[in-house]
Design a protein around this motif. Structure first.
Motif, short mmCIF file in Angstrom:
data_model
loop_
_atom_site.label_atom_id
_atom_site.label_comp_id
_atom_site.label_asym_id
_atom_site.label_seq_id
_atom_site.Cartn_x
_atom_site.Cartn_y
_atom_site.Cartn_z
N ASP A 1 1.08 -1.56 0.12
CA ASP A 1 0.28 0.03 0.09
C ASP A 1 0.64 1.06 0.13
O ASP A 1 2.18 0.99 -0.69
CB ASP A 1 -0.60 0.25 1.28
CG ASP A 1 -0.18 -0.14 2.34
OD1 ASP A 1 -0.05 -1.05 3.79
OD2 ASP A 1 1.07 0.76 2.39
N SER A 2 -0.02 2.37 -0.28
CA SER A 2 1.06 3.54 -0.27
C SER A 2 1.24 4.24 0.85
O SER A 2 1.32 5.85 1.09
CB SER A 2 -0.36 4.66 -1.16
OG SER A 2 -0.75 4.61 -0.77
N ARG A 3 1.43 3.59 2.31
CA ARG A 3 0.97 4.51 3.83
C ARG A 3 3.27 5.11 3.64
O ARG A 3 3.09 5.85 4.52
CB ARG A 3 1.54 2.60 5.15
CG ARG A 3 0.53 2.63 5.38
CD ARG A 3 0.73 1.94 6.41
NE ARG A 3 0.44 0.18 5.46
CZ ARG A 3 0.56 -1.13 6.02
NH1 ARG A 3 0.49 -0.66 7.70
NH2 ARG A 3 1.04 -1.93 5.85
N TYR A 4 3.50 4.11 2.81
CA TYR A 4 5.17 5.42 2.48
C TYR A 4 4.88 6.73 2.62
O TYR A 4 5.95 7.90 2.51
CB TYR A 4 5.88 4.49 2.14
CG TYR A 4 5.35 4.79 0.48
CD1 TYR A 4 5.98 5.85 0.37
CD2 TYR A 4 5.27 4.13 -0.35
CE1 TYR A 4 5.27 7.03 -1.64
CE2 TYR A 4 4.47 4.35 -1.78
CZ TYR A 4 4.88 5.93 -2.43
OH TYR A 4 4.22 6.43 -4.06
N ARG A 5 3.79 7.03 1.47
CA ARG A 5 3.80 8.32 1.24
C ARG A 5 3.73 9.83 2.56
O ARG A 5 3.84 10.81 2.16
CB ARG A 5 2.02 8.63 0.53
CG ARG A 5 2.25 8.28 -0.64
CD ARG A 5 0.86 8.64 -1.69
NE ARG A 5 1.03 7.39 -2.57
CZ ARG A 5 1.11 8.07 -3.62
NH1 ARG A 5 1.76 8.82 -3.76
NH2 ARG A 5 0.35 7.24 -4.71
N ASP A 6 3.29 9.05 3.36
CA ASP A 6 3.12 9.57 5.05
C ASP A 6 4.56 9.44 6.15
O ASP A 6 3.65 9.63 7.09
CB ASP A 6 1.78 9.21 5.62
CG ASP A 6 0.37 9.38 4.90
OD1 ASP A 6 0.94 11.07 4.43
OD2 ASP A 6 -0.55 9.37 5.01
N ILE A 7 5.24 9.37 5.18
CA ILE A 7 6.46 8.76 6.30
C ILE A 7 6.94 10.28 6.68
O ILE A 7 7.89 9.90 7.63
CB ILE A 7 7.66 8.26 5.21
CG1 ILE A 7 8.68 7.94 6.39
CG2 ILE A 7 8.76 9.09 4.43
CD1 ILE A 7 9.75 6.87 5.54
N ILE A 8 6.90 11.38 6.38
CA ILE A 8 6.76 12.58 6.84
C ILE A 8 5.50 13.14 6.84
O ILE A 8 4.55 13.31 6.31
CB ILE A 8 7.79 13.45 6.02
CG1 ILE A 8 7.94 13.51 4.93
CG2 ILE A 8 8.89 12.52 6.20
CD1 ILE A 8 8.38 15.38 4.14
N GLU A 9 5.75 14.65 7.46
CA GLU A 9 4.45 15.36 7.85
C GLU A 9 4.56 16.11 6.66
O GLU A 9 5.02 16.35 5.94
CB GLU A 9 4.90 15.79 9.21
CG GLU A 9 3.57 17.41 9.32
CD GLU A 9 3.20 17.83 10.77
OE1 GLU A 9 2.53 18.98 10.65
OE2 GLU A 9 4.57 17.60 11.07
N VAL A 10 3.24 15.81 5.62
CA VAL A 10 2.64 16.58 4.67
C VAL A 10 2.04 18.01 4.33
O VAL A 10 1.30 18.21 5.85
CB VAL A 10 2.41 15.79 3.85
CG1 VAL A 10 3.37 14.42 3.55
CG2 VAL A 10 1.66 15.39 4.03
N LYS A 11 2.49 18.61 3.34
CA LYS A 11 1.18 19.96 3.78
C LYS A 11 0.37 19.61 3.08
O LYS A 11 -0.58 20.40 3.46
CB LYS A 11 2.72 21.13 3.37
CG LYS A 11 3.43 21.03 3.51
CD LYS A 11 4.32 22.81 3.14
CE LYS A 11 3.14 24.04 3.09
NZ LYS A 11 3.77 25.20 1.75
N GLU A 12 0.63 18.78 2.01
CA GLU A 12 -0.78 18.53 0.96
C GLU A 12 -0.96 17.59 0.84
O GLU A 12 0.02 16.68 0.51
CB GLU A 12 -0.60 19.88 -0.02
CG GLU A 12 -2.25 19.08 -0.75
CD GLU A 12 -1.83 20.60 -1.70
OE1 GLU A 12 -3.52 20.86 -2.58
OE2 GLU A 12 -0.96 21.64 -1.96
N LYS A 13 -2.05 16.68 0.92
CA LYS A 13 -2.27 15.60 -0.39
C LYS A 13 -3.36 15.30 -0.85
O LYS A 13 -4.02 16.18 -1.34
CB LYS A 13 -2.82 14.31 0.84
CG LYS A 13 -1.82 14.57 2.67
CD LYS A 13 -2.51 12.99 3.38
CE LYS A 13 -1.81 12.85 4.77
NZ LYS A 13 -2.07 11.96 5.36
N TYR A 14 -3.61 14.11 -1.48
CA TYR A 14 -4.02 13.64 -3.16
C TYR A 14 -5.90 14.02 -2.15
O TYR A 14 -6.05 13.10 -1.28
CB TYR A 14 -4.66 12.55 -3.06
CG TYR A 14 -2.57 12.31 -4.22
CD1 TYR A 14 -1.97 13.99 -4.68
CD2 TYR A 14 -2.41 11.28 -4.64
CE1 TYR A 14 -0.70 12.93 -5.54
CE2 TYR A 14 -1.43 10.95 -5.50
CZ TYR A 14 -0.90 12.07 -6.03
OH TYR A 14 0.42 11.86 -6.47
#
Length: 212
Positions: free
Chosen positions: A168-181
């Motif tokens: 899955d795509s959990r790697y996308r949240d490995i850091i705190e992000v400013k904006e998501k899909y």
């Protein structure tokens, strides 16, 4: 991760006339009968492998010249098996499962439906009887055909590469992000490429028109 895997695969296979196209197992399982489901979680990363016209010169002829005395069955099958099996060496830290187009289940059915796999990956469009508006065949049994955007019908589907460790795509949240899909955007990219136009209010008429 998906992009890095795809780049590594292409780096190995492109010089020999093969193409790889990514898809999620769930895309495939959603459109085939349960008997043909791939036994992996829906988020598992997979690639369909195609041979292009240049494979004959770039892979098959050199393989035959080198392995002539070891060829005991179909040279093409053995050539494809050789090149795909080599990929495991390129991913020493990953599990790579391989299915070949010629492999059968104990019930003599194919291990996977090659044209459907090509379709859900976006590698080729699988035209079926339902795509023809004015059906001229009556009761006659008609088989579908895959059309490649560059090679038309001059290609072959050779196998699947499955990476059970990459899901899955959990790697996308490995850091705190400013904006998501947005949820709509997630749904778009989670949909098989061949079906995405519908989500944008578009149709496949441009593709189908060549058959009408």
């Amino acid at each position: 991760m998906e992009r890095r895997v795809a780049e590594r695969l292409r780096g190995v296979l492109d010089p020999f006339g093969f193409e790889v196209h990514a898809f999620k197992v769930g895309w495939y399982n959603a459109v085939v009968q349960p008997a043909f489901h791939l036994p992996y979680p829906d988020d598992t990363l997979a690639f369909v492998v195609l041979s292009t016209p240049s494979m004959f010169e770039k892979a098959l002829k050199p393989f035959v010249n080198k392995e002539r005395l070891k060829i005991i069955r179909d040279p093409v099958d053995q050539c494809v098996s050789y090149h795909l099996s080599r990929l495991k060496e390129k991913f020493p830290d990953q599990t790579v499962d391989i299915m070949f187009d010629y492999e059968l289940l104990p019930n003599r059915k194919p291990k996977f439906l090659a044209q459907t796999a090509a379709h859900v990956s976006g590698a080729a469009y699988y035209y079926q009887r339902k795509d023809v508006k004015l059906d001229p065949w009556g009761e006659k049994k008609v088989f579908g055909v895959c059309i490649h955007p560059r090679y038309g019908g001059w290609f072959a589907i050779r196998g699947l590469l499955l990476f059970p460790d990459i899901q899955d795509s959990r790697y996308r949240d490995i850091i705190e992000v400013k904006e998501k899909y947005s949820e709509e955007q997630k749904a778009y990219f989670a949909t098989p490429p061949a079906e995405r136009l519908k989500l944008l209010g578009l149709t496949q008429e441009v593709h189908r028109s060549i058959f009408h």
